[in-house]
Design an enzyme around this catalytic site. Structure first.
Site, PDB file in Angstrom:
ATOM      1  N   HIS A 291      -0.559 -12.071   1.193  1.00  0.00           N
ATOM      2  CA  HIS A 291      -1.522 -11.195   0.525  1.00  0.00           C
ATOM      3  C   HIS A 291      -2.209 -11.884  -0.661  1.00  0.00           C
ATOM      4  O   HIS A 291      -3.413 -11.743  -0.862  1.00  0.00           O
ATOM      5  CB  HIS A 291      -0.799  -9.927   0.054  1.00  0.00           C
ATOM      6  CG  HIS A 291      -1.682  -8.744  -0.072  1.00  0.00           C
ATOM      7  ND1 HIS A 291      -1.200  -7.458  -0.137  1.00  0.00           N
ATOM      8  CD2 HIS A 291      -3.032  -8.628  -0.156  1.00  0.00           C
ATOM      9  CE1 HIS A 291      -2.216  -6.605  -0.260  1.00  0.00           C
ATOM     10  NE2 HIS A 291      -3.327  -7.295  -0.277  1.00  0.00           N
TER      11      HIS A 291
ATOM     12  N   GLY B 185     -22.842   5.776   1.056  1.00  0.00           N
ATOM     13  CA  GLY B 185     -23.780   6.888   1.122  1.00  0.00           C
ATOM     14  C   GLY B 185     -24.094   7.450  -0.250  1.00  0.00           C
ATOM     15  O   GLY B 185     -23.417   7.174  -1.237  1.00  0.00           O
TER      16      GLY B 185
ATOM     17  N   GLY C 224     -18.449  -2.467  -0.077  1.00  0.00           N
ATOM     18  CA  GLY C 224     -18.462  -2.571  -1.535  1.00  0.00           C
ATOM     19  C   GLY C 224     -17.597  -1.529  -2.206  1.00  0.00           C
ATOM     20  O   GLY C 224     -18.014  -0.881  -3.158  1.00  0.00           O
ATOM     21  N   ARG C 225     -16.373  -1.354  -1.687  1.00  0.00           N
ATOM     22  CA  ARG C 225     -15.433  -0.326  -2.188  1.00  0.00           C
ATOM     23  C   ARG C 225     -16.058   1.066  -2.134  1.00  0.00           C
ATOM     24  O   ARG C 225     -15.861   1.899  -3.017  1.00  0.00           O
ATOM     25  CB  ARG C 225     -14.956  -0.675  -3.595  1.00  0.00           C
ATOM     26  CG  ARG C 225     -14.242  -2.027  -3.647  1.00  0.00           C
ATOM     27  CD  ARG C 225     -13.696  -2.346  -5.017  1.00  0.00           C
ATOM     28  NE  ARG C 225     -13.139  -3.707  -5.024  1.00  0.00           N
ATOM     29  CZ  ARG C 225     -11.903  -4.021  -4.677  1.00  0.00           C
ATOM     30  NH1 ARG C 225     -11.089  -3.075  -4.290  1.00  0.00           N
ATOM     31  NH2 ARG C 225     -11.483  -5.265  -4.706  1.00  0.00           N
ATOM     32  N   GLY C 226     -16.852   1.284  -1.083  1.00  0.00           N
ATOM     33  CA  GLY C 226     -17.468   2.580  -0.856  1.00  0.00           C
ATOM     34  C   GLY C 226     -18.868   2.721  -1.417  1.00  0.00           C
ATOM     35  O   GLY C 226     -19.563   3.693  -1.116  1.00  0.00           O
TER      36      GLY C 226
ATOM     37  N   TYR D 217       0.808  -1.214   0.000  1.00  0.00           N
ATOM     38  CA  TYR D 217       0.000   0.000   0.000  1.00  0.00           C
ATOM     39  C   TYR D 217       0.843   1.268   0.000  1.00  0.00           C
ATOM     40  O   TYR D 217       1.706   1.460   0.865  1.00  0.00           O
ATOM     41  CB  TYR D 217      -0.934   0.031   1.213  1.00  0.00           C
ATOM     42  CG  TYR D 217      -1.897  -1.134   1.314  1.00  0.00           C
ATOM     43  CD1 TYR D 217      -2.274  -1.865   0.182  1.00  0.00           C
ATOM     44  CD2 TYR D 217      -2.437  -1.501   2.537  1.00  0.00           C
ATOM     45  CE1 TYR D 217      -3.161  -2.922   0.278  1.00  0.00           C
ATOM     46  CE2 TYR D 217      -3.331  -2.561   2.648  1.00  0.00           C
ATOM     47  CZ  TYR D 217      -3.684  -3.276   1.515  1.00  0.00           C
ATOM     48  OH  TYR D 217      -4.571  -4.323   1.631  1.00  0.00           O
TER      49      TYR D 217
END
Length: 347
Positions: free
Chosen positions: A135, A223, A217-219, A65
């Site tokens: 990983h 919202g 869900g990856r954002g 990362y």
């Protein structure tokens, strides 16, 4: 339902080896730039400290990362401002290079395992790593060889527990026969439920904890602002589920969740996370964010209580057969996996 000091995040055992963590973890990847630009170092440290102050003690990173291993360095600096004995630190090794244009290079040789561990210990500036994941699996190296070296690292006190990420059932069984696996990290959310058929039952059979990554869900379930403002370019836009007709179809699933969130008097993100939390005491999701307000919102999911009927209703609102598009680029375009220890002519 924002996070506040009255919210008590429960502690649970991850796996059957005695590893205790906060029921909600924090994925640090996004702080060093994945979906968006990396945040300034002081901001990243303040977010990690805020999470800890509100009961999150389980932090997840990787040597992959950020540019030049930036995320491990950031997490290490944050840990210096926290009581180390109260933090559960997870990091990963195994992906040498991640590039969709040329392929993903993985390495699971014993020599690479040890060199990665030593390097992560230095970057994190810690004496031990609580949970060390492979990983991605290097299928050119017997998992028994990789696990053998990880077992030595446990015996030497450099790591406490061993994990695998995105591993097959057969690999999990073989690895666990060499040394107990404490946790399996897999993508799991309302619209990614592949692991429920085989992986989850296997983990419960073997006493292995489950750490869902991308539980929102990856954002996508983060919202309305996320759903309505995906950039036309960038990482998310390149994922099949977030592009073109697929995204238009998937938005309807989000609206279904939003209606249920109103019913439960919480936010869509809190409802999606609560659904994951209710899948079992052995399930510890690690949502990430780059904003304090989103972190507080995520922590608020602890207060959302769901019945079995609620869980069924939420699952039915996101029919898995109606989710449009593959979950990742490598699924969609069959990204080439390469093995660093294999001569180039065989790649």
């Amino acid at each position: 339902m924002a996070a506040d000091q009255s919210i008590l995040i429960p502690r649970v055992k991850l796996g059957n080896q005695g590893f205790e963590v906060s029921k909600l973890g924090f994925g640090c990847m996004g702080l060093s730039g994945s979906y968006n630009d990396p945040v300034p170092e002081d901001v990243g440290i303040s977010i990690i400290k805020h999470a800890f102050d509100h009961g999150v003690t389980f932090f997840d990173t990787s040597d992959l990362y950020g540019a030049n291993n930036a995320n491990e360095i950031l997490v290490g600096k944050a840990l210096k401002q926290l009581p180390r004995e109260k933090v559960q630190l997870a990091t990963k090794f195994g992906i040498v290079k991640f590039d969709y244009s040329s392929g993903v290079v993985v390495n699971g040789t014993p020599e690479y395992v040890r060199s990665c561990c030593e390097a992560s210990l230095k970057r994190l500036d810690v004496e031990y790593i609580d949970l060390y994941y492979q990983h991605r699996i290097d299928t050119s190296v017997p998992i028994e060889d990789t696990m053998g070296e990880l077992k030595k690292l446990v015996e030497e006190g450099k790591i406490k527990y061993i994990g695998l990420s995105e591993a097959s059932p057969d690999t999990i069984r073989r690895a666990n026969a060499v040394h107990p696996i404490t946790a399996i990290q897999m993508e799991w959310s309302l619209w990614t439920r592949d692991i429920e058929e085989e992986i989850v039952p296997l983990c419960r059979e073997l006493g292995i904890g489950i750490v869902p990554y991308s539980p929102l869900g990856r954002g996508f379930f983060g919202g309305r602002a996320v759903v309505e403002s995906i950039p036309a370019t960038g990482f998310l836009a390149s994922i099949p589920r977030f592009s073109g007709e697929n995204f238009d179809k998937n938005k309807k699933l989000y609206w279904n969740l939003e209606k249920l969130a109103e019913k439960h008097e919480c936010t869509p993100a809190q409802l999606a996370l609560s659904w994951i939390l209710h899948q079992g005491d052995d399930v510890v999701p690690i949502p990430g964010t780059t904003k304090i307000k989103n972190l507080d919102n995520n922590i608020g999911c602890i207060k959302v209580k769901l019945t079995n009927e609620d869980l069924q209703e939420i699952s039915a609102a996101i029919p898995i057969n109606e989710v449009a598009g593959e979950r990742t680029l490598d699924n969609a375009f069959r990204c080439t996996w390469k093995f660093a220890n294999t001569p180039p002519k065989h790649i």
